[in-house]
Design a protein around this motif. Structure first.
Motif, PDB file in Angstrom:
ATOM      1  N   ILE A   1       0.840  -1.300   0.047  1.00 55.15           N
ATOM      2  CA  ILE A   1       0.036   0.031  -0.084  1.00 55.15           C
ATOM      3  C   ILE A   1       0.861   1.318  -0.045  1.00 55.15           C
ATOM      4  CG2 ILE A   1      -1.622   1.289   1.238  1.00 55.15           C
ATOM      5  CD1 ILE A   1      -2.724  -1.419   2.371  1.00 55.15           C
ATOM      6  N   PHE A   2       1.804   1.281   0.737  1.00 57.67           N
ATOM      7  CA  PHE A   2       2.487   2.455   0.857  1.00 57.67           C
ATOM      8  C   PHE A   2       3.854   2.591  -0.013  1.00 57.67           C
ATOM      9  CE2 PHE A   2       0.679   2.094   5.215  1.00 57.67           C
ATOM     10  CZ  PHE A   2       0.133   3.262   5.238  1.00 57.67           C
ATOM     11  N   THR A   3       3.880   1.716  -0.944  1.00 57.28           N
ATOM     12  CA  THR A   3       4.870   1.744  -1.900  1.00 57.28           C
ATOM     13  C   THR A   3       4.129   2.377  -3.372  1.00 57.28           C
ATOM     14  OG1 THR A   3       6.234  -0.123  -0.886  1.00 57.28           O
ATOM     15  CG2 THR A   3       6.728   0.648  -3.432  1.00 57.28           C
TER      16      THR A   3
ATOM     17  N   ASP B   1     -10.940   3.566   3.626  1.00 60.21           N
ATOM     18  CA  ASP B   1     -10.832   2.663   4.577  1.00 60.21           C
ATOM     19  C   ASP B   1     -10.602   1.270   3.616  1.00 60.21           C
ATOM     20  OD1 ASP B   1     -11.685   3.611   7.192  1.00 60.21           O
ATOM     21  OD2 ASP B   1     -13.442   4.035   6.271  1.00 60.21           O
ATOM     22  N   ILE B   2      -9.733   0.567   4.010  1.00 60.39           N
ATOM     23  CA  ILE B   2      -9.005  -0.526   3.279  1.00 60.39           C
ATOM     24  C   ILE B   2      -9.602  -1.774   3.891  1.00 60.39           C
ATOM     25  CG2 ILE B   2      -7.293  -1.857   2.048  1.00 60.39           C
ATOM     26  CD1 ILE B   2      -5.964   0.999   1.969  1.00 60.39           C
TER      27      ILE B   2
ATOM     28  N   LEU C   1      -6.499   5.048   5.562  1.00 62.44           N
ATOM     29  CA  LEU C   1      -5.601   6.273   5.321  1.00 62.44           C
ATOM     30  C   LEU C   1      -6.177   7.616   4.782  1.00 62.44           C
ATOM     31  CD1 LEU C   1      -4.061   4.219   2.121  1.00 62.44           C
ATOM     32  CD2 LEU C   1      -3.070   4.367   4.177  1.00 62.44           C
ATOM     33  N   PHE C   2      -5.563   8.636   5.282  1.00 63.91           N
ATOM     34  CA  PHE C   2      -5.939   9.925   4.889  1.00 63.91           C
ATOM     35  C   PHE C   2      -5.303  10.498   3.554  1.00 63.91           C
ATOM     36  CE2 PHE C   2      -7.077   9.433   9.531  1.00 63.91           C
ATOM     37  CZ  PHE C   2      -8.380   9.722   9.452  1.00 63.91           C
ATOM     38  N   LEU C   3      -6.127  11.128   2.949  1.00 64.38           N
ATOM     39  CA  LEU C   3      -5.645  11.638   1.718  1.00 64.38           C
ATOM     40  C   LEU C   3      -5.299  13.219   1.966  1.00 64.38           C
ATOM     41  CD1 LEU C   3      -7.645   9.859  -1.071  1.00 64.38           C
ATOM     42  CD2 LEU C   3      -5.642   9.280  -0.352  1.00 64.38           C
ATOM     43  N   SER C   4      -4.942  14.002   0.871  1.00 66.43           N
ATOM     44  CA  SER C   4      -4.516  15.380   1.012  1.00 66.43           C
ATOM     45  C   SER C   4      -5.441  15.929   1.649  1.00 66.43           C
ATOM     46  CB  SER C   4      -4.495  15.851  -0.486  1.00 66.43           C
ATOM     47  OG  SER C   4      -3.750  15.140  -1.175  1.00 66.43           O
ATOM     48  N   PRO C   5      -5.232  16.831   2.674  1.00 63.65           N
ATOM     49  CA  PRO C   5      -6.018  17.759   3.239  1.00 63.65           C
ATOM     50  C   PRO C   5      -6.524  19.141   2.632  1.00 63.65           C
ATOM     51  CG  PRO C   5      -3.768  17.991   4.213  1.00 63.65           C
ATOM     52  CD  PRO C   5      -3.715  16.922   3.266  1.00 63.65           C
TER      53      PRO C   5
END
Length: 144
Positions: free
Chosen positions: A38-40, A117-118, A137-141
């Motif tokens: 996920i984080f790559t 949410d995953i 995860l939170f996307l761009s604020p």
């Protein structure tokens, strides 16, 4: 395939002292690997440019349709997990995007973030037991 899986982060100091690294069970090891996927970002791993997922390309994209965005990310994640995590089968991936609003009254700021949410359900091949993974995860604020 080895049935010994190591806890992350690796404590290399233990190796230099001659002791063994800490172990985790297969489920925790699979979860760690999925988090890494996920984080790559695609192309970030020089040995395997196909390792990762599309979240980094989608993060700053204007979300016109949340359903299309969720489906595109879900397919990307399913494809990567199926290709790179061989210890599980019958993989089901769910992605749900929601808005979360944080209000900071002292600074008179309202912050709106997209929360993803995953949820992943599968079977562990070696044992046949059910596997479950859940992360957010939170996307761009967006701040006003």
């Amino acid at each position: 395939m080895s049935d010994q899986f190591y806890r992350k982060p690796l404590t290399l100091g233990a190796v230099f002292k001659g002791t063994d690294l800490a172990h985790v069970d297969a489920g925790k090891s699979i979860s760690n690997h999925i988090q890494l996927i996920i984080f790559t970002r695609y192309g970030e791993n020089r040995q395997n440019p196909e390792f990762g997922c599309e979240i980094w390309d989608l993060d700053f994209e204007l979300i016109v349709s949340e359903n299309l965005w969720e489906e595109r990310f879900r397919k990307s994640l399913l494809r990567s997990i199926s290709s790179h995590e061989h210890r599980i089968e019958e993989i089901e991936v769910e992605v749900k995007i929601t808005e979360v609003e944080n209000i900071f009254p002292l600074r008179k700021i309202t912050e709106i973030k997209k929360k993803v949410d995953i949820t992943i359900r599968a079977l562990i091949k070696a044992t046949g037991e059910k596997y479950y993974f859940n992360s957010s995860l939170f996307l761009s604020p967006l701040t006003t």
